[in-house]
Design an enzyme around this catalytic site. Structure first.
Site, short mmCIF file in Angstrom:
data_model
loop_
_atom_site.label_atom_id
_atom_site.label_comp_id
_atom_site.label_asym_id
_atom_site.label_seq_id
_atom_site.Cartn_x
_atom_site.Cartn_y
_atom_site.Cartn_z
N GLU A 192 -4.70 4.18 6.19
CA GLU A 192 -4.28 4.08 4.73
C GLU A 192 -4.33 5.23 3.77
O GLU A 192 -3.90 5.75 3.08
CB GLU A 192 -5.02 2.82 4.32
CG GLU A 192 -4.70 2.17 3.01
CD GLU A 192 -5.55 1.17 2.48
OE1 GLU A 192 -5.16 -0.16 2.58
OE2 GLU A 192 -6.47 1.38 1.86
N SER A 208 -10.44 0.13 3.14
CA SER A 208 -9.80 -0.06 4.65
C SER A 208 -9.38 1.22 5.22
O SER A 208 -8.67 1.73 4.36
CB SER A 208 -8.61 -1.06 4.54
OG SER A 208 -8.88 -2.24 3.88
N ARG A 213 0.91 -1.22 0.01
CA ARG A 213 -0.09 -0.12 -0.13
C ARG A 213 0.88 1.39 -0.02
O ARG A 213 0.53 2.35 0.78
CB ARG A 213 -0.83 -0.17 1.30
CG ARG A 213 -2.19 -0.99 1.35
CD ARG A 213 -2.95 -0.93 0.01
NE ARG A 213 -3.99 -1.87 0.27
CZ ARG A 213 -3.81 -3.37 -0.05
NH1 ARG A 213 -2.83 -3.47 -0.79
NH2 ARG A 213 -4.82 -3.86 0.12
N1 EPU Z 1 -11.18 -9.80 10.44
C1 EPU Z 1 -11.96 -10.12 11.39
N2 EPU Z 1 -12.95 -8.94 11.89
C2 EPU Z 1 -13.23 -8.09 10.84
C3 EPU Z 1 -12.35 -7.98 9.92
C4 EPU Z 1 -11.56 -8.79 9.39
O1 EPU Z 1 -11.63 -10.85 12.31
O2 EPU Z 1 -13.93 -7.15 11.29
C5 EPU Z 1 -10.29 -10.88 9.94
C6 EPU Z 1 -11.02 -11.85 9.04
O3 EPU Z 1 -11.86 -12.87 9.43
C7 EPU Z 1 -9.79 -12.34 8.39
C8 EPU Z 1 -8.65 -11.19 8.52
O4 EPU Z 1 -9.24 -10.43 9.40
O5 EPU Z 1 -9.22 -13.48 8.89
C9 EPU Z 1 -8.65 -10.50 7.16
O6 EPU Z 1 -9.76 -9.79 6.74
P1 EPU Z 1 -10.15 -9.68 5.09
O7 EPU Z 1 -9.91 -11.02 4.34
O8 EPU Z 1 -11.46 -9.07 5.28
O9 EPU Z 1 -8.87 -8.73 4.84
P2 EPU Z 1 -8.29 -7.46 5.36
O10 EPU Z 1 -6.97 -7.86 5.68
O11 EPU Z 1 -9.24 -6.85 6.48
C10 EPU Z 1 -7.34 -6.61 3.18
C11 EPU Z 1 -7.25 -5.25 2.54
C12 EPU Z 1 -8.68 -4.91 1.63
C13 EPU Z 1 -8.73 -6.29 0.67
C14 EPU Z 1 -8.87 -7.63 1.42
C15 EPU Z 1 -9.13 -8.72 0.53
C16 EPU Z 1 -5.79 -3.85 3.59
C17 EPU Z 1 -5.55 -2.68 4.36
N3 EPU Z 1 -6.99 -4.23 3.18
O12 EPU Z 1 -8.21 -6.36 4.07
O13 EPU Z 1 -8.41 -3.86 0.62
O14 EPU Z 1 -10.14 -6.08 -0.13
O15 EPU Z 1 -7.66 -7.60 2.13
O16 EPU Z 1 -7.71 -8.87 -0.05
O17 EPU Z 1 -4.65 -4.24 3.06
C18 EPU Z 1 -8.57 -1.50 0.84
O18 EPU Z 1 -7.37 -1.33 0.77
O19 EPU Z 1 -9.09 -0.49 1.10
C19 EPU Z 1 -9.21 -2.75 0.92
C20 EPU Z 1 -10.61 -2.78 1.04
#
Ligand code: EPU
Length: 348
Positions: A344, A248, A175
């Site tokens: 972010e 995010s 990012r």
């Molecule tokens: N989780 C929770 N509670 C929550 C949210 C997430 O326990 O409220 C846990 C999920 O269960 C999972 C882990 O955290 O085990 C990761 O969650 P998720 O797969 O939703 O992905 P993320 O790491 O929260 C990142 C990117 C997103 C992208 C997703 C999918 C960043 C900051 N965010 O989110 O990107 O869509 O992976 O690849 O890297 C963005 O950058 O705006 C964005 C939406």
């Protein structure tokens, strides 16, 4: 980095005017620009440099999906709106596709899937423009922008010239890119070229994709992955047209193996991903969720009830409301896990 050929059309004029930015940022924050211009044509870039030289500052807006805007933006604001997509090369080992900086990112990804130019489908439905994609090196569902990047053409606002940049010039990391660190308003991303490897191989490693029923039978097509990613995002993330948000709000923090091991021992459900350099990325959404923030509200700002990493405008929020909630979340995650979350979006 090398100098690109000069713009070959006659220079075009630009007249700045006051403008309401509320609809030009996906958080939907009320914001007024003192001096605003729309760039529809690269021929306007020399005029932009002239204006920027006389202004206190320049803020470049793409889709407005990754900024927190104040109520008044002094200085000059330029919205990038150049359009155009073309296939530059169709070789047996790679397809080279070019898109203008002002194209909608999702519209471009969908067009590629329609044309059979496979390779960007995991990045469906990310809000924003093509020109903003390299700035924060967007990524989702197992694919990072930099893995499909070939090169870009940017306008150096200060030097008033076009330059070509390859991957090493952009200094991509999670990012992040050189564009986030250079002086704000230094660069306008005019066009981006993508190298889509052939033969195409589906990227299906991300847990949400492995669980998706559309992808459970046989070998999926790029269209199947595109549809599955759209389903997953629609189920988890609020539509900015309905509820203001900037995706995010925090980056997933990267910590040493020692820090991660210590946290995993104290907090058994900790979600972390090993990085190529031996460090670990922690799921910020999990940390925030565990602190009890999911669905919480603070004034006009709130935490999305299906993804704790997303802050929402509940109606009428301003930058201070969003930043007060962000600060409270940072403090509680820091107190419980000793980890400082970094926003972010660009906070103007
Ligand atoms: N989780 C929770 N509670 C929550 C949210 C997430 O326990 O409220 C846990 C999920 O269960 C999972 C882990 O955290 O085990 C990761 O969650 P998720 O797969 O939703 O992905 P993320 O790491 O929260 C990142 C990117 C997103 C992208 C997703 C999918 C960043 C900051 N965010 O989110 O990107 O869509 O992976 O690849 O890297 C963005 O950058 O705006 C964005 C939406």
């Amino acid at each position: 980095m090398s100098t690109a050929p000069a713009i070959n059309t006659a220079p075009a004029a630009l007249t700045p005017a006051a403008h309401d930015l509320s609809r030009l940022n996906t958080l939907g924050l009320a914001s007024q620009a003192e001096a605003f211009v729309t760039l529809d044509d690269a021929a306007q870039l020399p005029a932009l440099s002239d204006l920027a030289r006389r202004a206190d500052s320049l803020l470049v807006l793409g889709g407005g999906s990754n900024v927190v805007l104040p109520e008044r933006v002094s200085g000059l604001v330029a919205k990038v709106a150049f359009g155009g997509v073309q296939l530059l090369q169709d070789a047996p080992d790679v397809r080279l596709v070019e898109a203008a900086g002002g194209e909608s990112w999702h519209g471009f990804v969908e067009h590629c899937v329609d044309q059979g130019w496979d390779g960007l489908e995991n990045l469906a439905l990310i809000p924003g423009t093509v020109g903003a994609a390299p700035v924060q090196n967007i990524g989702a569902y197992g694919v990072e922008f930099e893995q499909r990047f070939h090169s870009l053409t940017a306008w150096d606002v200060t030097a008033a010239r076009l330059v070509e940049m390859g991957p090493s010039d952009c200094r991509f990391s999670y990012r992040d890119s050189t564009f986030k660190h250079d002086a704000p308003g230094r660069w306008i991303i005019v066009s981006v070229r993508f190298a889509l490897p052939r033969p195409w191989r589906p990227v299906l490693g991300y847990p949400d994709l492995q669980r998706h029923e559309r992808l459970a039978h046989g070998v999926p097509s790029a269209r199947d992955i595109f549809d599955a990613v759209c389903d997953i995002r629609r189920a988890k993330l609020p539509d900015p047209a309905v509820t203001g948000n900037a995706g995010s709000f925090f980056k997933n923090p990267i910590v040493t193996a020692d820090v991660r091991d210590d946290l995993a021992e104290r907090f058994p459900g900790l979600v972390s991903y090993a990085q190529p350099d031996g460090r670990y990325k922690l799921a910020a959404g999990w940390l925030i969720d565990q602190c009890g923030w999911k669905g919480q509200v603070l004034g006009a700002a709130g935490v999305h009830d299906r993804q704790a990493l997303v802050l929402v405008n509940r109606g009428g929020a301003n930058a201070a409301d969003i930043m007060a909630l962000a600060g409270a979340i940072q403090a509680s995650v820091q107190a419980r896990y000793g980890v400082m979350l970094e926003p972010e979006p660009v906070v103007v």
